[in-house]
Design a protein around this motif. Sequence first.
Motif, PDB file in Angstrom:
ATOM      1  N   LYS A 146      -7.407   4.630   2.126  1.00  0.00           N
ATOM      2  CA  LYS A 146      -7.112   3.236   3.157  1.00  0.00           C
ATOM      3  C   LYS A 146      -5.974   3.256   3.855  1.00  0.00           C
ATOM      4  CE  LYS A 146      -6.505   0.053  -0.029  1.00  0.00           C
ATOM      5  NZ  LYS A 146      -6.075  -0.628  -1.466  1.00  0.00           N
ATOM      6  N   LEU A 147      -5.167   4.267   3.908  1.00  0.00           N
ATOM      7  CA  LEU A 147      -4.034   4.234   4.953  1.00  0.00           C
ATOM      8  C   LEU A 147      -4.457   4.489   6.414  1.00  0.00           C
ATOM      9  CD1 LEU A 147      -0.842   4.341   4.697  1.00  0.00           C
ATOM     10  CD2 LEU A 147      -1.047   6.751   4.502  1.00  0.00           C
ATOM     11  N   ILE A 166      11.336  -1.800   4.946  1.00  0.00           N
ATOM     12  CA  ILE A 166      11.283  -2.471   3.856  1.00  0.00           C
ATOM     13  C   ILE A 166      11.004  -1.483   2.527  1.00  0.00           C
ATOM     14  CG2 ILE A 166      10.169  -4.114   2.551  1.00  0.00           C
ATOM     15  CD1 ILE A 166       9.771  -5.746   4.993  1.00  0.00           C
ATOM     16  N   ASP A 167       9.783  -0.581   2.757  1.00  0.00           N
ATOM     17  CA  ASP A 167       9.200   0.437   1.986  1.00  0.00           C
ATOM     18  C   ASP A 167      10.376   1.383   1.423  1.00  0.00           C
ATOM     19  OD1 ASP A 167       6.539  -0.512   1.522  1.00  0.00           O
ATOM     20  OD2 ASP A 167       5.986   0.402   3.204  1.00  0.00           O
ATOM     21  N   LEU A 168      11.255   1.831   2.443  1.00  0.00           N
ATOM     22  CA  LEU A 168      12.394   2.792   2.180  1.00  0.00           C
ATOM     23  C   LEU A 168      13.417   2.133   1.443  1.00  0.00           C
ATOM     24  CD1 LEU A 168      13.536   5.481   3.224  1.00  0.00           C
ATOM     25  CD2 LEU A 168      14.599   4.616   4.650  1.00  0.00           C
ATOM     26  N   ILE A 218       1.073   4.100  -3.120  1.00  0.00           N
ATOM     27  CA  ILE A 218       0.997   5.649  -2.863  1.00  0.00           C
ATOM     28  C   ILE A 218       2.247   6.243  -3.459  1.00  0.00           C
ATOM     29  CG2 ILE A 218       0.881   7.402  -1.249  1.00  0.00           C
ATOM     30  CD1 ILE A 218      -0.705   5.526   0.588  1.00  0.00           C
ATOM     31  N   VAL A 219       3.344   5.776  -3.195  1.00  0.00           N
ATOM     32  CA  VAL A 219       4.562   6.331  -4.015  1.00  0.00           C
ATOM     33  C   VAL A 219       4.543   6.404  -5.283  1.00  0.00           C
ATOM     34  CG1 VAL A 219       7.155   6.301  -4.215  1.00  0.00           C
ATOM     35  CG2 VAL A 219       6.111   5.831  -2.073  1.00  0.00           C
ATOM     36  N   GLY A 220       3.936   5.377  -6.032  1.00  0.00           N
ATOM     37  CA  GLY A 220       3.710   5.186  -7.568  1.00  0.00           C
ATOM     38  C   GLY A 220       2.591   6.151  -7.969  1.00  0.00           C
ATOM     39  N   LEU A 280       0.824  -1.132   0.056  1.00  0.00           N
ATOM     40  CA  LEU A 280       0.142   0.196  -0.092  1.00  0.00           C
ATOM     41  C   LEU A 280       0.802   1.217   0.080  1.00  0.00           C
ATOM     42  CD1 LEU A 280      -2.716   1.556   0.294  1.00  0.00           C
ATOM     43  CD2 LEU A 280      -2.543   1.183   2.431  1.00  0.00           C
ATOM     44  N   VAL A 281       1.743   1.311   0.924  1.00  0.00           N
ATOM     45  CA  VAL A 281       2.821   2.470   0.993  1.00  0.00           C
ATOM     46  C   VAL A 281       3.571   2.527  -0.547  1.00  0.00           C
ATOM     47  CG1 VAL A 281       4.677   3.514   2.099  1.00  0.00           C
ATOM     48  CG2 VAL A 281       3.149   2.229   3.311  1.00  0.00           C
TER      49      VAL A 281
END
Length: 247
Positions: free
Chosen positions: A186-187, A203-205, A55-57, A51-52
Amino acid sequence: MVELTPLMWSVLALGALVVGLSKTALPGGGTLAVALFAAVLPARTSTATLLVLLIVGDALALLMYRRHADWKTLARLAPAVVAGLIVGAVFLALANDDWVRRTIGVILLVVVAVTFWLRRRTAGSSALGQGGRAASIGYGTLGGFTTMVANAGGPVMSMYFLASRFEVKAFLGTAAWFFAIVNIAKLPFAVGLGLLDAHTLLIDLVLVPAVLLGGLAGRLLADRMNQAVFERVVYALTIVAAVYLLF
């Protein structure tokens, strides 16, 4: 904590690259990223991590296509999407993983068939015709439902935008705004359920550069892709997503 091997990191990086490509050139392809993340991470961690990155995309897609959105279409979709999100949350609470995947797979195949039939019947004009309001309700509800339960709303909304006969950049711009709004909505649910934590965000970073690389590659691809090829790719990716979810 999830201990990730180099192979697992490679799979996640590929998934993140696909997220970027799906946001800026290949709508509907994001379901491949869902599959890749689910193959490596536990279900709850996978959903929150992805999900994160989505959102970046979305943010990257907005930078590229924000001026190409059809706001009338988004306004028509909004009430049905909210209803779909609510229904999806209830379904998610009641159904097991197999039912979720197979239900969405069936929905996608039905949507592809209906969209293709509508476009063949109304060649040269919007496939939605006089049934535009009903289509907005149907596609919007299904889009909200599928994105809530499995981050898989991309293929459904891709079929709606194809039925509307959007040209490539109008398609991508409208999709960018649609999913940016929906994913941010959704966040808070993910935070409230405790799905996002320091490990997930770490992990997202690490994976954000792969999303950005995929997004930039997607922009170059979109600039060179003609309308017919674009539509065939969207159909193909949606069918692949449906078959994956079914089997």
